[in-house]
Scaffold this active site. Sequence first.
Site, PDB file in Angstrom:
ATOM      1  CB  ALA A 245     -41.446  -2.046  46.766  1.00 16.82           C
ATOM      2  CG  ASP A 246     -34.638  -2.544  46.463  1.00 19.86           C
ATOM      3  OD1 ASP A 246     -34.651  -3.630  45.853  1.00 19.86           O
ATOM      4  OD2 ASP A 246     -33.609  -2.090  47.009  1.00 19.86           O
ATOM      5  CB  THR A 247     -37.221  -5.764  50.418  1.00 23.15           C
ATOM      6  OG1 THR A 247     -38.542  -5.228  50.302  1.00 23.15           O
ATOM      7  CG2 THR A 247     -37.031  -6.280  51.846  1.00 23.15           C
TER       8      THR A 247
ATOM      9  N   GLY B 142     -37.981   0.091  50.816  1.00 21.28           N
ATOM     10  CA  GLY B 142     -38.270   1.417  50.283  1.00 21.28           C
ATOM     11  C   GLY B 142     -39.331   1.275  49.214  1.00 21.28           C
TER      12      GLY B 142
END
Length: 203
Positions: free
Chosen positions: A74-76, A112
């Site tokens: 994940a990436d934020t 994402g």
Amino acid sequence: MTKIKNEQLILASASPRRKEMLSSSGIPFYIVIADIEEKPLENEGGHEYVKRNAREKALAVSEKTLSAEFILSADTIVVTHEDKILEKPQNKDHAKKMLEALSGSTHLVLSGYSLFQNKKEIVSRVIETLVTFRILSAREIDAYIKTGEPFDKAGSYGIQGRAMGFIEKIEGSYTNVMGLPLSQVLLDLKDFAGIETYTQIDD
């Protein structure tokens, strides 16, 4: 190559918040940190950026493992109303500028995430949440920066920490702002990987 323990799921993240959220769901997992360069490409929008980062993290961990476990990455990021991407601050001045930009306005938090197995993408999504900050005083911003909390967080704030009082309104997933849209992730783990939380297991 890293030999992974006999677990169903690998979390490709060093984030303590993602670890805590996934642990609270009763799913066993093992952490392998992805080592990729996180930098937006020229003219790359926020949605494309977080999805690409999530995919690259999952693929990087896939290349380091010998097993067929499912890999969740994940990436934020935070995106201002001016469509500017805000990641983690580089220093105090950078954090101050970010918080000043967020003060009294609504911004978008994008997470994402990707689910991979055997170096192949199963599903990738981008989840968005609208967050509105009240107007912050210069004193509040300076005091918050002095706590040290902004420095490992996208947009220079943590919704579950000392900045919770800055937030006037949220539209969308709360956990998404923490770094993982947990409800949607759990649905995808069940539907695509057959991995269920303890809350879904029959007595």
